[in-house]
Each structure stands twice: as structure tokens, then as C-alpha cells.
Design a protein around this motif. Structure first.
Motif, PDB file in Angstrom:
ATOM      1  N   GLY A  66      18.774  29.831  11.243  1.00  0.00           N
ATOM      2  CA  GLY A  66      18.254  28.421  11.576  1.00  0.00           C
ATOM      3  C   GLY A  66      17.138  28.059  10.672  1.00  0.00           C
ATOM      4  N   ALA A  67      17.556  28.330   9.344  1.00  0.00           N
ATOM      5  CA  ALA A  67      16.541  28.106   8.136  1.00  0.00           C
ATOM      6  C   ALA A  67      17.439  26.873   7.346  1.00  0.00           C
ATOM      7  CB  ALA A  67      16.114  29.222   7.367  1.00  0.00           C
ATOM      8  N   SER A  68      16.723  25.902   7.278  1.00  0.00           N
ATOM      9  CA  SER A  68      17.041  24.685   6.306  1.00  0.00           C
ATOM     10  C   SER A  68      17.290  25.118   4.813  1.00  0.00           C
ATOM     11  CB  SER A  68      16.378  23.451   6.427  1.00  0.00           C
ATOM     12  OG  SER A  68      15.102  23.533   5.960  1.00  0.00           O
ATOM     13  N   LEU A  69      18.210  24.652   3.990  1.00  0.00           N
ATOM     14  CA  LEU A  69      18.351  24.872   2.496  1.00  0.00           C
ATOM     15  C   LEU A  69      16.922  24.300   2.042  1.00  0.00           C
ATOM     16  CD1 LEU A  69      21.802  23.879   2.180  1.00  0.00           C
ATOM     17  CD2 LEU A  69      21.088  26.218   2.350  1.00  0.00           C
ATOM     18  N   ALA A  70      16.201  23.052   2.315  1.00  0.00           N
ATOM     19  CA  ALA A  70      15.180  22.665   1.880  1.00  0.00           C
ATOM     20  C   ALA A  70      14.025  23.810   2.018  1.00  0.00           C
ATOM     21  CB  ALA A  70      14.714  21.277   2.301  1.00  0.00           C
ATOM     22  N   SER A  71      13.865  24.367   3.229  1.00  0.00           N
ATOM     23  CA  SER A  71      12.772  25.132   3.604  1.00  0.00           C
ATOM     24  C   SER A  71      12.921  26.614   2.577  1.00  0.00           C
ATOM     25  CB  SER A  71      12.540  25.458   4.890  1.00  0.00           C
ATOM     26  OG  SER A  71      13.658  26.354   5.484  1.00  0.00           O
ATOM     27  N   LEU A  72      14.241  27.183   2.435  1.00  0.00           N
ATOM     28  CA  LEU A  72      14.494  28.344   1.770  1.00  0.00           C
ATOM     29  C   LEU A  72      14.134  27.998   0.303  1.00  0.00           C
ATOM     30  CD1 LEU A  72      17.925  29.176   3.500  1.00  0.00           C
ATOM     31  CD2 LEU A  72      15.570  30.409   3.696  1.00  0.00           C
ATOM     32  N   SER A  73      14.563  26.713  -0.413  1.00  0.00           N
ATOM     33  CA  SER A  73      14.143  26.409  -1.703  1.00  0.00           C
ATOM     34  C   SER A  73      12.651  26.433  -1.667  1.00  0.00           C
ATOM     35  CB  SER A  73      14.912  25.043  -1.861  1.00  0.00           C
ATOM     36  OG  SER A  73      16.314  24.797  -1.891  1.00  0.00           O
ATOM     37  N   GLU A  74      11.907  25.908  -0.959  1.00  0.00           N
ATOM     38  CA  GLU A  74      10.547  25.881  -1.010  1.00  0.00           C
ATOM     39  C   GLU A  74       9.927  27.371  -1.177  1.00  0.00           C
ATOM     40  OE1 GLU A  74       9.316  23.316   2.052  1.00  0.00           O
ATOM     41  OE2 GLU A  74      10.071  21.427   1.125  1.00  0.00           O
TER      42      GLU A  74
END
Length: 223
Positions: free
Chosen positions: A21-29
Motif C-alpha cells: 500500500g505504498a505509492s511509487l511517489a512516496s517510495l521515490s521520496e
């Protein structure tokens, strides 16, 4: 062979992000990158492979071996927990916590349905509860109409898998409003939405006015 390895790595990373449930954007950040970094990697293959530091951080975050994210077998000396990560992960299910409140009162409009966290449940426990194969999501109860069964602020698991309807506690959508109620068939294509708190009268609705989102199968809250 290297290209095939990276194709598998991109697919695996996408699956892991959805499971957690982790967005790609949050993982990138989390990696200190631009918010579109991992989306570009997965969708366009740019960069062609993850840098070693990024790959290691993601592997540690998800609890998987770096080889699942594109490291050639034997090229990285995995930590001890990495070597057993895949076996351990098969024993657990990540359930997304959604930023949604289901009203147990007069009604509430849902917020954006984006996971912000996860619960983790063992597959064995889910099977013991008759929930093997369930499609689970966690949301929050708002209001007092289902007290004492469900209290304001409780988190509930709902099974959104398609199953034949049976009476019980469900999350339903009426227009733009989510409600958690005891739902009972009332005959002639109608349903009764019942509250546990007797201060709230039953609500009678037609089947085409209501969408059953999922059945409530578990609750958690502070004592």
C-alpha cells in the motif's frame, strides 16, 4: 538476460508497492529522488536498472532479497534476514489502511481512497478466521450509531471480495456517503439498514439505491 532480469525487477517492485500500500511517489521520496523516479523506472525502463543504494534500501523496506529487485544472483552478499525474506513474506498478508471513514452516524463523505499504511496479518490466522482468499481493506468507524458493537474511532477490516450476499454488518455506499450498518434483506428488492444504537431508526432502501462495499469481518480499537 540482463534485460529480462530488469523486466522482472520492475514487475516485482510494482507488486510489492501494491501489496504494502505504498505509492511509487512516496517510495521515490524515501530514496531522496524525484517523485516520478520509480514510476519512470517501472513504466519506461528509465533508468534501466536501480542503483545499488536504491535497490538495497527498497529491499530492506520490503524485507526481500536484492535479487528480487534486479541484482544478479550471487552478486550481492545478502544479509541473513534477506536470505529468508521470501519465505517469511509468504506467511503474511499486508492489508492496506485507507484514509476513509465509514459513518456509524448520520453519514459522512469519503476522502480519497489512498492507502497510507498497512496492517500485517498471518495467513494462518486469516485461514483460522475463515478469511483465506479474502480481499481485505481497513477503514475507520465514525459516529456512535453502531455502539456498543463498533465505537467511534475503531478500525474495521472489510472483505470486498465478491460473494453471495448474507445478512450481517456491512459497509455500504448511498450516493457519495459510506455507512457501516447491519444490513438485512427486507424482501421485494429492499434492504433494511439497522443500527446497534437504538436511538437511530432503521433505514429502508431499494437494492438499486445501495452498493455493498464489503462485509465487516474484524474490528480493532483502544480499550
Amino acid at each position: 538476460m540482463s534485460d529480462d532480469l530488469q523486466i522482472k525487477a520492475r514487475a516485482r517492485l510494482l507488486d510489492l508497492s501494491k501489496e504494502r500500500g505504498a505509492s511509487l511517489a512516496s517510495l521515490s521520496e524515501m530514496l531522496g529522488r524525484n517523485g516520478t523516479y520509480l514510476q519512470q523506472f517501472i513504466k519506461k525502463g528509465s533508468p534501466k536498472k536501480l542503483e545499488e543504494g536504491d535497490r538495497r534500501m527498497l529491499a530492506e523496506f520490503f524485507g526481500v532479497a536484492q535479487s528480487e529487485l534486479g541484482a544478479p544472483e550471487g552478486s550481492v552478499k545478502e544479509k541473513s534476514y534477506d536470505r529468508v525474506a521470501s519465505a517469511r513474506n509468504t506467511q503474511w498478508i499486508d492489508v492496506p489502511r485507507l484514509n476513509i471513514g465509514a459513518s456509524a452516524g448520520p453519514g459522512a463523505l469519503p476522502d480519497a481512497e489512498e492507502p497510507y499504511d498497512t496492517f500485517q496479518f498471518s495467513r494462518r490466522w486469516l485461514a483460522e478466521q475463515g478469511l483465506e482468499g479474502a480481499k481485505l481493506q481497513a477503514i475507520t468507524v465514525e459516529g456512535d450509531s453502531m455502539e456498543p458493537l463498533l465505537n467511534d474511532g475503531d478500525e474495521i477490516l472489510i472483505d470486498t471480495a465478491e460473494r453471495p450476499f448474507r445478512d450481517g454488518v456491512h459497509v455500504v455506499r448511498l450516493g457519495d456517503t459510506l455507512m457501516v450498518k447491519r444490513v438485512a434483506q427486507a424482501g421485494a428488492g429492499r434492504f433494511s439498514l439497522l443500527s446497534q444504537n437504538l436511538a437511530y431508526p432503521p433505514v429502508d432502501v431499494a437494492a438499486d439505491e445501495m452498493e455493498v462495499i464489503g462485509r465487516v469481518v474484524w474490528k480493532g480499537g483502544r480499550v
